[in-house]
Design an enzyme around this catalytic site. Structure first.
Site, PDB file in Angstrom:
ATOM      1  N   ASP A   1      13.207  -0.216  -5.226  1.00  0.00           N
ATOM      2  CA  ASP A   1      11.956  -0.492  -4.522  1.00  0.00           C
ATOM      3  C   ASP A   1      10.873  -0.868  -5.535  1.00  0.00           C
ATOM      4  OD1 ASP A   1       9.652   0.003  -2.548  1.00  0.00           O
ATOM      5  OD2 ASP A   1      11.384   0.562  -1.339  1.00  0.00           O
TER       6      ASP A   1
ATOM      7  N   HIS B   1       4.716   1.460  -1.910  1.00  0.00           N
ATOM      8  CA  HIS B   1       5.819   1.399  -0.947  1.00  0.00           C
ATOM      9  C   HIS B   1       6.994   2.296  -1.356  1.00  0.00           C
ATOM     10  CE1 HIS B   1       9.332  -0.598   1.033  1.00  0.00           C
ATOM     11  NE2 HIS B   1       8.472  -0.807   2.017  1.00  0.00           N
TER      12      HIS B   1
ATOM     13  N   ASN C   1      11.970  -6.621   9.720  1.00  0.00           N
ATOM     14  CA  ASN C   1      10.804  -6.436  10.589  1.00  0.00           C
ATOM     15  C   ASN C   1      10.435  -7.678  11.382  1.00  0.00           C
ATOM     16  OD1 ASN C   1      10.595  -3.905   9.494  1.00  0.00           O
ATOM     17  ND2 ASN C   1       8.775  -4.351   8.259  1.00  0.00           N
TER      18      ASN C   1
ATOM     19  N   SER D   1      11.558  -0.276   6.759  1.00  0.00           N
ATOM     20  CA  SER D   1      11.511   0.351   5.430  1.00  0.00           C
ATOM     21  C   SER D   1      11.428   1.859   5.525  1.00  0.00           C
ATOM     22  CB  SER D   1      10.274  -0.114   4.653  1.00  0.00           C
ATOM     23  OG  SER D   1      10.517  -1.292   3.954  1.00  0.00           O
TER      24      SER D   1
END
Ligand code: CA
Ligand code: CA
Length: 415
Positions: free
Chosen positions: A149, A188, A293, A354
Site C-alpha cells: 500500500d 491509506h 470502486n 480498500s
C-alpha cells in the site's frame, strides 16, 4: 533454430493520470515506462545491458526472480523494437494502479477505544474471547501480513507494537530517490493496517486480528498511485521471505509473509503481475485484494484466479452501487464508513473496497492463528464455506460466497 515469440503488450498508457503521473512517471513527452522480461540466458548478462543501452533505456530497477528490468524508453516504437530482439521474451508497458479508499471525514485525535462496526459484524470479538492451546491463538499472533500500500505510520500508537518490518518497493525516482522509508506519506495504508491489526490497548480502535504481525510494503506514493512493476517487486519480496536464510544458512520462517493485502486496483491486466500472484500463491501466501470502486467488473489484481477479490457492504449488509461486481467477487466485508487509524497518529472514516479487503486479511490471520496447520488452499476454501450468505441465496455477483465470518470458520458459532 528456435524463434522466440516476443510481443509488445499494450497496457495502460492512456490511463496515466495527467498532467502528473505517480512517482517515477516518464517525463519526456514520448517517453514510456516499460517492463522488459528477458530469457534465462540473457537476463543479468552483458548482452542484456547492451540491448537496453542500444534501445536508449534508463534502468529504474531489476527484479531477479521474474527476470525483469523496469525501464524508461524514448518512445513506444522503441518498446516495440526491443520486444523483437533475441533474448527479450516480452515488453509490457507499465501501468498505473490506484488505492481504492475514499476519505469521508477529517482526521480525529485518539479517543477512548471503540470497536468499529465492521469488526463486530464479522464476529472477530468472539474469536478473541475463545480459548486455544498455545501456540494456537485467537488474535492472529505470529501470522505475518504484508500490507502492500502507501506504507504504514510506523509511530502510530495503535499500530507500532504490531509492525515487524517492511519493504520500500517504489523505484528510486523523484521524491523517492532519497526517501527510502516505508513510512506512510498518504494515510491509506495506515487505515488498511488498522482494520487488520490495530491493537486492543484501550485507545483508538481495534482491528480484526489485534496481535497479527504487520509488514509495511510501500508501492503507492503520496497520492495513492503506483506502478504495476513496483507491485511485482513487492510480491517477489514477500515470496523471498520464504527463502531467506540467516547467517548460519538456515531458513527463517518467523518472518514468512502468510497474507498479502492489496487495497488497490487497475483496469489493465499485466502478464508479469499475473505470474507474480501465481508464484506467491504457490509459495503458500493468501492474496486478498479490493474488488474495485467503479461498480463494474472486478479490477486487477483482484480478478486473477489466485487472488481473493472482496466486495464492500454497509452496516445494513447492503452492497453500495460503487462496489465492483461479477463472477470474480469471492467474498464480501464491511467497506462503508469504516473508522480506523490514519497517518500522523490519528483516526479517520473511509469508504471503499480498500476497507473491505483488510477485513478478510485480518480474518485470515485470525483463522491461521487458531489453525496454523491449514494450507493456503484449505484456508481459502474454509473462508468461503463459512461465509454468511447475503443477497441472492447462494453465490452471487455482488457478495460472492457472502460476508467473511472467522468466528464461523472456527466453529465458535453456528451457521
Ligand atoms: Ca486500540
Ligand atoms: Ca448470496
Amino acid at each position: 533454430m528456435l524463434a522466440l515469440v516476443a510481443s509488445l503488450v499494450v497496457a495502460a498508457w492512456a490511463a496515466v493520470p495527467g498532467p502528473v503521473g505517480p512517482a517515477g512517471a516518464a517525463s519526456a513527452p514520448d517517453q514510456v515506462r516499460a517492463i522488459v522480461v528477458f530469457d534465462e540466458s540473457t537476463f543479468g548478462s552483458a548482452r542484456m545491458n547492451r540491448e537496453l543501452s542500444a534501445a536508449g533505456a534508463g534502468v529504474l530497477k531489476v527484479i531477479h526472480e521474474p527476470r525483469v528490468a523496469v525501464v524508461t524508453l524514448p518512445s513506444r516504437a522503441t518498446a516495440t523494437a526491443l520486444a523483437a530482439r533475441a533474448g527479450v521474451e516480452r515488453v509490457e508497458l507499465d501501468s498505473v494502479v490506484h488505492a481504492t479508499g475514499k476519505p469521508t471525514t477529517t482526521t480525529t485525535a485518539a479517543p477512548a477505544q471503540t470497536t468499529p462496526w465492521g469488526i463486530t459484524r464479522v464476529g472477530a470479538p468472539t474469536v478473541w474471547a475463545a480459548s486455544f492451546t498455545a501456540p494456537a491463538n485467537g488474535t492472529g499472533d505470529g501470522v505475518n501480513v504484508a500490507v502492500i500500500d502507501t506504507g504504514i505510520d510506523l509511530d502510530h500508537p495503535d499500530l507500532a507494537g504490531n509492525i515487524e518490518g517492511g519493504y520500500m518497493a517504489i523505484a528510486a525516482t523523484g521524491k523517492y530517490r532519497k526517501n527510502r522509508s516505508y513510512n506512510d506519506d498518504n494515510g491509506h495504508g495506515t487505515h488498511v493496517a488498522g482494520i487488520i491489526a490495530a491493537a486492543n490497548n484501550g485507545v483508538g480502535v481495534v482491528g480484526v486480528a489485534p496481535q497479527a504481525d504487520l509488514y509495511a510494503v510501500k508501492v503507492l506514493d503520496q497520492n495513492g498511485s503506483g506502478w504495476t512493476s513496483d507491485i511485482v517487486d513487492a510480491i517477489y519480496w514477500a515470496i523471498g521471505t520464504h527463502t531467506d536464510r540467516d547467517a548460519a544458512g538456515n531458513l527463517t520462517p518467523g518472518n514468512d509473509i502468510r497474507v498479502i493485502n492489496m487495497s488497490f486496483g487497475s483496469d489493465y491486466p499485466s502478464s508479469t503481475l499475473a505470474s507474480a500472484v501465481r508464484d506467491a500463491y504457490a509459495a503458500g501466501i493468501l492474496l486478498v485484494a479490493a474488488a474495485g470502486n467503479d461498480g463494474a467488473a472486478v479490477d486487477y489484481p483482484g480478478s486473477y484466479p489466485e487472488v481473493v477479490a472482496v466486495a464492500a457492504t454497509d452496516a445494513t449488509d447492503a452492497v453500495p452501487s460503487w462496489s465492483s461486481r461479477g463472477p470474480k467477487v469471492e467474498l464480501a466485508a464491511p467497506g462503508v464508513s469504516v473508522y480506523s487509524t490514519y497517518a500522523g497518529g490519528g483516526y479517520k472514516v473511509l469508504s471503499g473496497t480498500s476497507m473491505a479487503a483488510p477485513h478478510v486479511s485480518g480474518s485470515a490471520a485470525l483463522v491461521w492463528g487458531a489453525q496454523p496447520e491449514l494450507s493456503v488452499a484449505d484456508l481459502r476454501t474454509l473462508l468461503a464455506a463459512s461465509a454468511e450468505d447475503l443477497g441472492a441465496p447462494g453465490r452471487d455477483d455482488l457478495t460472492g460466497a457472502g460476508l467473511v465470518r472467522p468466528d464461523r470458520a472456527l466453529n465458535l458459532v453456528g451457521p
